[in-house]
Design a protein around this motif. Structure first.
Motif, short mmCIF file in Angstrom:
data_model
loop_
_atom_site.label_atom_id
_atom_site.label_comp_id
_atom_site.label_asym_id
_atom_site.label_seq_id
_atom_site.Cartn_x
_atom_site.Cartn_y
_atom_site.Cartn_z
N THR A 68 -23.32 3.45 5.81
CA THR A 68 -23.06 3.43 7.22
C THR A 68 -22.27 4.68 7.76
O THR A 68 -21.60 4.62 8.76
N GLY A 69 -22.01 5.68 6.94
CA GLY A 69 -21.63 7.06 7.29
C GLY A 69 -19.87 6.76 7.35
O GLY A 69 -19.26 7.61 8.23
N LYS A 70 -19.09 6.05 6.49
CA LYS A 70 -17.85 6.17 6.29
C LYS A 70 -17.31 5.58 5.01
O LYS A 70 -18.33 5.21 4.33
N ILE A 71 -16.19 5.64 4.70
CA ILE A 71 -15.43 5.32 3.44
C ILE A 71 -14.38 4.16 3.77
O ILE A 71 -13.77 4.30 4.76
N SER A 72 -14.55 2.98 3.19
CA SER A 72 -13.62 2.01 3.44
C SER A 72 -12.58 1.74 2.40
O SER A 72 -13.01 1.91 1.01
N ILE A 73 -11.29 1.58 2.68
CA ILE A 73 -10.16 1.32 1.76
C ILE A 73 -9.68 0.01 2.09
O ILE A 73 -9.19 -0.48 3.30
N TRP A 74 -9.62 -0.67 1.04
CA TRP A 74 -8.81 -2.15 1.31
C TRP A 74 -7.56 -2.25 0.33
O TRP A 74 -7.33 -1.39 -0.43
N GLU A 75 -6.53 -3.04 0.87
CA GLU A 75 -5.48 -3.33 0.23
C GLU A 75 -5.74 -4.30 -0.87
O GLU A 75 -6.48 -5.34 -0.54
N THR A 76 -5.45 -4.45 -2.07
CA THR A 76 -5.87 -5.30 -3.00
C THR A 76 -4.94 -6.41 -3.12
O THR A 76 -5.77 -7.61 -3.59
N HIS A 77 -4.07 -6.63 -2.75
CA HIS A 77 -3.40 -7.96 -2.71
C HIS A 77 -3.63 -8.66 -1.40
O HIS A 77 -3.63 -9.88 -1.51
N THR A 78 -3.94 -8.10 -0.09
CA THR A 78 -4.21 -8.92 1.07
C THR A 78 -5.76 -8.80 1.23
O THR A 78 -6.20 -9.84 2.00
N GLY A 79 -6.63 -8.08 0.59
CA GLY A 79 -7.86 -7.90 1.05
C GLY A 79 -8.29 -7.46 2.38
O GLY A 79 -9.73 -7.22 2.60
N GLU A 80 -7.40 -6.98 3.12
CA GLU A 80 -7.37 -6.39 4.65
C GLU A 80 -7.93 -4.82 4.43
O GLU A 80 -7.49 -4.02 3.27
N VAL A 81 -8.50 -4.32 5.39
CA VAL A 81 -9.11 -2.95 5.24
C VAL A 81 -7.74 -2.01 5.81
O VAL A 81 -7.13 -2.63 6.84
N PHE B 231 0.87 -1.12 -0.05
CA PHE B 231 -0.04 -0.08 0.11
C PHE B 231 0.94 1.44 -0.13
O PHE B 231 1.02 2.01 -0.78
N ARG B 232 1.81 1.25 1.06
CA ARG B 232 2.83 2.52 1.11
C ARG B 232 2.23 4.05 0.86
O ARG B 232 2.63 4.74 0.17
N LEU B 233 0.99 4.04 1.63
CA LEU B 233 0.50 5.53 1.68
C LEU B 233 0.38 5.87 3.12
O LEU B 233 0.25 5.05 4.10
N SER B 234 0.61 7.11 3.20
CA SER B 234 0.27 7.58 4.72
C SER B 234 -1.20 7.60 4.92
O SER B 234 -2.03 7.51 4.05
N ALA B 235 -1.86 8.05 6.02
CA ALA B 235 -3.22 8.06 6.31
C ALA B 235 -3.87 8.93 5.63
O ALA B 235 -3.19 10.29 5.32
N TYR C 296 -10.27 2.55 -7.79
CA TYR C 296 -8.86 1.96 -7.36
C TYR C 296 -7.97 3.40 -7.03
O TYR C 296 -8.18 4.34 -7.63
N VAL C 297 -7.23 3.12 -5.96
CA VAL C 297 -6.46 3.99 -5.62
C VAL C 297 -4.62 3.52 -5.68
O VAL C 297 -4.50 2.36 -5.76
N ASN C 298 -3.91 4.56 -5.53
CA ASN C 298 -2.31 4.16 -5.36
C ASN C 298 -1.79 3.18 -6.30
O ASN C 298 -1.33 2.21 -6.16
N ARG C 299 -2.26 3.68 -7.75
CA ARG C 299 -1.82 2.72 -8.65
C ARG C 299 -2.37 1.19 -8.76
O ARG C 299 -1.63 0.29 -9.32
N GLY C 300 -3.48 1.22 -8.24
CA GLY C 300 -4.02 -0.25 -8.20
C GLY C 300 -3.79 -1.13 -6.91
O GLY C 300 -4.39 -1.99 -6.60
N HIS C 301 -2.97 -0.52 -6.05
CA HIS C 301 -2.58 -1.25 -4.67
C HIS C 301 -3.73 -1.19 -3.67
O HIS C 301 -3.88 -1.76 -2.86
N GLY C 302 -4.59 -0.17 -3.85
CA GLY C 302 -5.81 -0.20 -2.93
C GLY C 302 -7.04 0.21 -3.68
O GLY C 302 -7.28 0.51 -4.96
N VAL C 303 -8.19 -0.18 -3.13
CA VAL C 303 -9.59 0.28 -3.64
C VAL C 303 -10.46 0.77 -2.67
O VAL C 303 -10.40 0.14 -1.46
N VAL C 304 -11.27 1.66 -3.08
CA VAL C 304 -12.02 2.46 -2.00
C VAL C 304 -13.69 2.27 -2.70
O VAL C 304 -13.90 2.40 -3.79
#
Length: 393
Positions: free
Chosen positions: A196-209, A4-8, A183-191
């Motif tokens: 429910t009042g929030k935005i979810s960001i996952w890592e595409t390789h691991t599927g983790e939030v 992912f290699r992104l700051s928050a 997709y975000v971060n050149r395909g490394h994340g999906v948004v």
């Protein structure tokens, strides 16, 4: 190790006083300088993405469901499924895949594929209630399934579509809303937004939030992302806020690229070049140049030989070649004749054998048939077997 290699992501600004109803779609321009938004208030607004200023407002006769930027013509937007003077045809009658089917034929996502050679459209009335997004390498498409999160499919589509990977929401949707996905971060994340009042960001390789972005308990259905230099930007907009509709801009810093990132960038570049129509035209041009060069070289060699070698030698070589060809052809004809003769004899022998076997088989069948019809004939044959030749009745 995470890719992912992104700051928050941090909220940096809010765009207000633009739309008076739900924002259905958001899209950053290819260079990230502008943000286009379309909504239920029949309006399309072009914003300055970096400063947050409202630049243009376009009002239409109906709600704007999809807004995308043209991949070839700069500063050109496309609404729903109208491309310039070209009107794409309807996909046909909707197919009911659940108890909910919207009667209106509604495009919820539009993507250019293969550098504008193909267009992928997702329809709400055809079972895809949520949004869809193409990966940067154009190998996958992610779909919001309205039930529990996102599903990833391979491109091009197979005869039997199978889910390659899923990204699960931590809570089931409260209402049925289409959710724009990106997709975000050149395909490394999906948004994806949520109900429910929030935005979810996952890592595409691991599927983790990777991160949840708070959004004031709103239904967030419009979302888009882009990268400018070493900064990743996300724009989000809520639904059902009326005159209080707003757009939030989020920002995150991308970590310094290492060797693996450079390798992936090179691979992405190679895939992009291979998909490009310009590359195909260039490759065809190169092949034509090679063909012309080979023909020119062949003609030059023939000319050089004709210039350097005396004509008497050329005629002698031609005569010798013709004589050798005549002798070779006679030998070839004789060899083929012998093969045909031997093959004909073998075929004749085989035909005689088959005819003899068939005659014997017919005699045997006829004998059994007559004995079955006339049993007394069998008794006479047994009494006079010594006087009856073998095989005769």
């Amino acid at each position: 190790m995470s890719d992912f290699r992104l700051s928050a992501y941090l909220h940096v600004r809010t765009l207000k006083n633009g739309h008076s109803d739900t924002v259905n779609y958001l899209a950053f321009s290819p260079n990230g300088a502008y943000l286009a938004s379309g909504g239920e208030d029949h309006a399309v607004i072009i914003w300055n993405a970096q400063q947050g200023d409202l630049l243009f407002r376009l009002v239409f006769k109906s709600a704007v469901d999809v807004v995308i930027w043209h991949p070839v013509h700069p500063d050109t937007i496309i609404l729903d499924f109208y491309v310039g003077n070209l009107v794409l045809p309807s996909p046909g009658d909707p197919v009911q895949v659940s108890e909910f089917v919207e009667q209106r034929e509604r495009a919820v996502a539009v993507h250019f594929h293969k550098d504008g050679a193909a267009l992928i459209v997702s329809y709400m009335a055809h079972g895809i209630i949520g949004g869809t997004a193409l990966s940067p390498d154009h190998r996958r498409i992610v779909v919001y399934n309205l039930i529990d999160g996102l599903d990833v499919y391979a491109l091009p589509p197979q005869k039997k579509a199978k889910v390659k990977m899923s990204f699960k929401l931590d809570a089931k949707p409260r209402q049925r809303h289409k959710m724009q996905v990106t997709y975000v971060n050149r395909g490394h994340g999906v948004v994806c937004g949520t109900t429910t009042g929030k935005i979810s960001i996952w890592e595409t390789h691991t599927g983790e939030v990777a991160q949840h972005l708070p959004h004031d308990e709103d239904v967030v259905q419009a979302i888009c992302a882009t990268i400018v230099d070493s900064t990743s930007w996300i724009a989000t907009a809520p639904a059902c806020r009326g005159q209080e509709t707003y757009i939030k801009i989020w920002r995150a810093k991308i970590a310094h690229e290492d060797n693996e990132d450079r390798k992936e960038s090179v691979i992405d570049l190679v895939h992009a070049v291979a998909r490009s129509n310009r590359f195909k035209r260039s490759w065809k041009f190169i092949l034509e140049l090679l063909y012309i060069a080979l023909c020119t070289t062949g003609c030059a060699i023939v000319g050089w030989v004709c210039y350097q070698v005396p004509w008497s030698v050329v005629w002698e070589a031609l005569a010798a070649g013709c004589g050798q060809a005549y002798v070779s052809s006679k030998e070839y004809v004789a060899l083929c004749g012998s093969w045909l003769y031997v093959g004909g004899v073998q075929v004749a022998d085989l035909a005689c054998f088959i005819a003899s076997a068939l005659e014997e088989w017919l005699r045997h069948i006829l004998r059994k048939f007559l004995l079955h019809l006339i049993p007394e004939l069998g008794e006479n044959i047994r009494h006079g077997a010594a006087d009856v030749p073998n095989g005769d009745l």
